[in-house]
Design a protein around this motif. Structure first.
Motif, PDB file in Angstrom:
ATOM      1  N   VAL A  55     -10.032  24.705  72.678  1.00 19.56           N
ATOM      2  CA  VAL A  55     -11.170  24.900  73.057  1.00 19.56           C
ATOM      3  C   VAL A  55     -11.157  26.256  74.196  1.00 19.56           C
ATOM      4  O   VAL A  55     -10.103  26.538  73.485  1.00 19.56           O
ATOM      5  N   MET A  56     -11.553  26.643  74.099  1.00 21.60           N
ATOM      6  CA  MET A  56     -11.601  28.417  74.182  1.00 21.60           C
ATOM      7  C   MET A  56     -12.820  28.198  74.676  1.00 21.60           C
ATOM      8  O   MET A  56     -14.365  28.221  74.764  1.00 21.60           O
ATOM      9  N   TYR A  57     -12.422  29.450  76.158  1.00 27.81           N
ATOM     10  CA  TYR A  57     -12.764  29.590  77.067  1.00 27.81           C
ATOM     11  C   TYR A  57     -13.405  31.478  76.969  1.00 27.81           C
ATOM     12  O   TYR A  57     -12.030  31.562  77.236  1.00 27.81           O
ATOM     13  N   ASP A  58     -14.371  31.518  77.110  1.00 23.47           N
ATOM     14  CA  ASP A  58     -14.563  33.335  76.730  1.00 23.47           C
ATOM     15  C   ASP A  58     -15.545  33.962  77.304  1.00 23.47           C
ATOM     16  O   ASP A  58     -16.772  33.216  77.402  1.00 23.47           O
ATOM     17  N   ASP A  59     -16.107  35.031  77.916  1.00 19.11           N
ATOM     18  CA  ASP A  59     -17.418  35.323  78.394  1.00 19.11           C
ATOM     19  C   ASP A  59     -17.913  36.314  77.124  1.00 19.11           C
ATOM     20  O   ASP A  59     -19.120  36.832  76.911  1.00 19.11           O
ATOM     21  N   SER A  60     -16.867  36.346  76.302  1.00 19.29           N
ATOM     22  CA  SER A  60     -17.710  37.283  74.620  1.00 19.29           C
ATOM     23  C   SER A  60     -18.620  36.112  73.926  1.00 19.29           C
ATOM     24  O   SER A  60     -17.649  35.438  73.262  1.00 19.29           O
ATOM     25  N   LEU A  61     -19.662  35.914  73.959  1.00 19.25           N
ATOM     26  CA  LEU A  61     -20.209  35.430  72.865  1.00 19.25           C
ATOM     27  C   LEU A  61     -19.636  35.969  71.151  1.00 19.25           C
ATOM     28  O   LEU A  61     -19.470  34.937  70.155  1.00 19.25           O
ATOM     29  N   ASP A  62     -19.652  37.367  70.991  1.00 16.04           N
ATOM     30  CA  ASP A  62     -19.335  37.622  69.794  1.00 16.04           C
ATOM     31  C   ASP A  62     -17.287  36.757  69.759  1.00 16.04           C
ATOM     32  O   ASP A  62     -17.053  36.597  68.342  1.00 16.04           O
ATOM     33  N   ASN A  63     -16.014  36.555  70.806  1.00 18.07           N
ATOM     34  CA  ASN A  63     -14.930  36.359  70.710  1.00 18.07           C
ATOM     35  C   ASN A  63     -14.753  34.594  70.033  1.00 18.07           C
ATOM     36  O   ASN A  63     -14.788  33.873  69.199  1.00 18.07           O
ATOM     37  N   LEU A  64     -16.526  34.241  70.753  1.00 23.28           N
ATOM     38  CA  LEU A  64     -16.346  32.711  70.897  1.00 23.28           C
ATOM     39  C   LEU A  64     -17.607  32.318  69.039  1.00 23.28           C
ATOM     40  O   LEU A  64     -16.685  30.893  68.522  1.00 23.28           O
ATOM     41  N   ASN A  65     -18.298  32.989  68.977  1.00 24.11           N
ATOM     42  CA  ASN A  65     -18.601  32.655  67.289  1.00 24.11           C
ATOM     43  C   ASN A  65     -17.354  33.363  66.382  1.00 24.11           C
ATOM     44  O   ASN A  65     -17.382  32.170  65.016  1.00 24.11           O
ATOM     45  N   GLU A  66     -17.127  33.489  66.894  1.00 23.81           N
ATOM     46  CA  GLU A  66     -15.688  34.202  65.539  1.00 23.81           C
ATOM     47  C   GLU A  66     -14.824  33.002  65.134  1.00 23.81           C
ATOM     48  O   GLU A  66     -13.825  32.239  64.811  1.00 23.81           O
ATOM     49  N   PHE A  67     -14.624  32.484  67.104  1.00 20.97           N
ATOM     50  CA  PHE A  67     -13.270  31.526  66.725  1.00 20.97           C
ATOM     51  C   PHE A  67     -14.365  30.207  66.354  1.00 20.97           C
ATOM     52  O   PHE A  67     -13.171  28.963  65.311  1.00 20.97           O
ATOM     53  N   LYS A  68     -15.652  29.576  66.867  1.00 24.21           N
ATOM     54  CA  LYS A  68     -15.873  28.791  65.416  1.00 24.21           C
ATOM     55  C   LYS A  68     -16.353  29.178  64.075  1.00 24.21           C
ATOM     56  O   LYS A  68     -15.830  27.847  64.099  1.00 24.21           O
ATOM     57  N   ASN A  69     -16.267  30.363  63.753  1.00 18.44           N
ATOM     58  CA  ASN A  69     -15.959  30.801  62.502  1.00 18.44           C
ATOM     59  C   ASN A  69     -14.338  30.459  61.305  1.00 18.44           C
ATOM     60  O   ASN A  69     -14.472  29.074  60.494  1.00 18.44           O
ATOM     61  N   LEU A  70     -13.553  30.309  63.057  1.00 15.40           N
ATOM     62  CA  LEU A  70     -12.128  28.693  61.704  1.00 15.40           C
ATOM     63  C   LEU A  70     -12.790  27.658  61.274  1.00 15.40           C
ATOM     64  O   LEU A  70     -11.160  27.628  61.231  1.00 15.40           O
ATOM     65  N   ASN A  71     -13.346  26.952  62.046  1.00 13.19           N
ATOM     66  CA  ASN A  71     -13.799  25.714  61.878  1.00 13.19           C
ATOM     67  C   ASN A  71     -14.036  25.834  59.873  1.00 13.19           C
ATOM     68  O   ASN A  71     -13.595  24.520  59.752  1.00 13.19           O
ATOM     69  N   LYS A  72     -14.283  26.768  59.593  1.00 13.27           N
ATOM     70  CA  LYS A  72     -14.643  26.839  58.123  1.00 13.27           C
ATOM     71  C   LYS A  72     -13.153  26.280  57.193  1.00 13.27           C
ATOM     72  O   LYS A  72     -13.309  26.240  55.925  1.00 13.27           O
ATOM     73  N   GLU A  73     -12.212  27.226  57.723  1.00 10.15           N
ATOM     74  CA  GLU A  73     -10.888  27.503  57.474  1.00 10.15           C
ATOM     75  C   GLU A  73     -10.095  26.011  58.076  1.00 10.15           C
ATOM     76  O   GLU A  73      -9.149  25.329  56.812  1.00 10.15           O
ATOM     77  N   PHE A  74     -10.720  25.346  58.755  1.00 10.83           N
ATOM     78  CA  PHE A  74      -9.582  24.541  59.706  1.00 10.83           C
ATOM     79  C   PHE A  74     -10.719  23.100  59.730  1.00 10.83           C
ATOM     80  O   PHE A  74     -10.466  22.324  60.616  1.00 10.83           O
ATOM     81  N   THR A  75     -11.081  22.792  58.517  1.00  7.62           N
ATOM     82  CA  THR A  75     -11.955  21.291  58.895  1.00  7.62           C
ATOM     83  C   THR A  75     -11.592  20.757  59.048  1.00  7.62           C
ATOM     84  O   THR A  75     -11.679  19.749  59.857  1.00  7.62           O
ATOM     85  N   ASN A  76     -10.203  20.441  59.337  1.00  7.67           N
ATOM     86  CA  ASN A  76      -9.571  18.892  59.959  1.00  7.67           C
ATOM     87  C   ASN A  76      -9.580  19.039  61.242  1.00  7.67           C
ATOM     88  O   ASN A  76      -8.727  18.452  62.445  1.00  7.67           O
ATOM     89  N   ILE A  77      -9.730  19.877  62.322  1.00  6.07           N
ATOM     90  CA  ILE A  77      -9.615  20.829  63.214  1.00  6.07           C
ATOM     91  C   ILE A  77     -11.304  20.987  63.998  1.00  6.07           C
ATOM     92  O   ILE A  77     -12.598  21.470  63.512  1.00  6.07           O
ATOM     93  N   SER A  78     -11.004  19.890  65.221  1.00  7.64           N
ATOM     94  CA  SER A  78     -12.247  19.697  65.961  1.00  7.64           C
ATOM     95  C   SER A  78     -12.064  21.298  67.634  1.00  7.64           C
ATOM     96  O   SER A  78     -10.703  21.318  67.739  1.00  7.64           O
ATOM     97  N   PHE A  79     -13.222  21.937  67.127  1.00 11.70           N
ATOM     98  CA  PHE A  79     -13.487  22.764  67.721  1.00 11.70           C
ATOM     99  C   PHE A  79     -14.684  22.962  68.885  1.00 11.70           C
ATOM    100  O   PHE A  79     -15.782  22.559  68.243  1.00 11.70           O
ATOM    101  N   ASN A  80     -14.431  23.162  70.167  1.00 12.98           N
ATOM    102  CA  ASN A  80     -15.518  23.240  71.376  1.00 12.98           C
ATOM    103  C   ASN A  80     -15.221  24.508  71.856  1.00 12.98           C
ATOM    104  O   ASN A  80     -13.926  25.028  72.227  1.00 12.98           O
ATOM    105  N   ALA A  81     -16.677  25.129  72.214  1.00  6.66           N
ATOM    106  CA  ALA A  81     -16.610  27.026  72.826  1.00  6.66           C
ATOM    107  C   ALA A  81     -17.512  26.705  74.115  1.00  6.66           C
ATOM    108  O   ALA A  81     -18.385  26.408  73.780  1.00  6.66           O
TER     109      ALA A  81
END
Length: 93
Positions: A55-81
């Motif tokens: 889970v990531m909390y951030d005020d920056s949408l750029d940071n959150l979108n980059e974080f969510k892109n990690l899901n493409k690399e780590f498909t077995n992990i659940s991501f919440n932003a």
């Protein structure tokens, strides 16, 4: 930049921030932008294979979108932003 305000947002959400290690990338003087630097830290932790949900909390949408892109690399992990606002409220991204 306000440490107490930062910590109090988590406390308000019922997250025991006093038991969580917060990583700061401000000391990384590399050429990458902040979003990439934050994801480097997260990637290093995910590479340990100790996590199945992040889970990531951030005020920056750029940071959150980059974080969510990690899901493409780590498909077995659940991501919440969550985007955090300066008034202490949050919104699912």
């Amino acid at each position: 930049d306000n440490k107490e305000k930062f910590l109090n947002v988590f406390r308000k959400l019922g997250i025991d921030i006093d038991k969580i290690h917060v990583y700061r990338v401000g000391n990384d003087h590399g050429p990458e932008n902040i979003a990439v630097k934050k994801c480097k830290v997260i990637r290093r932790l995910l590479d340990t294979h100790k996590y199945d949900h992040v889970v990531m909390y951030d005020d920056s949408l750029d940071n959150l979108n980059e974080f969510k892109n990690l899901n493409k690399e780590f498909t077995n992990i659940s991501f919440n932003a969550y985007q955090a606002f300066h008034d202490g409220t949050v919104k699912v991204v």
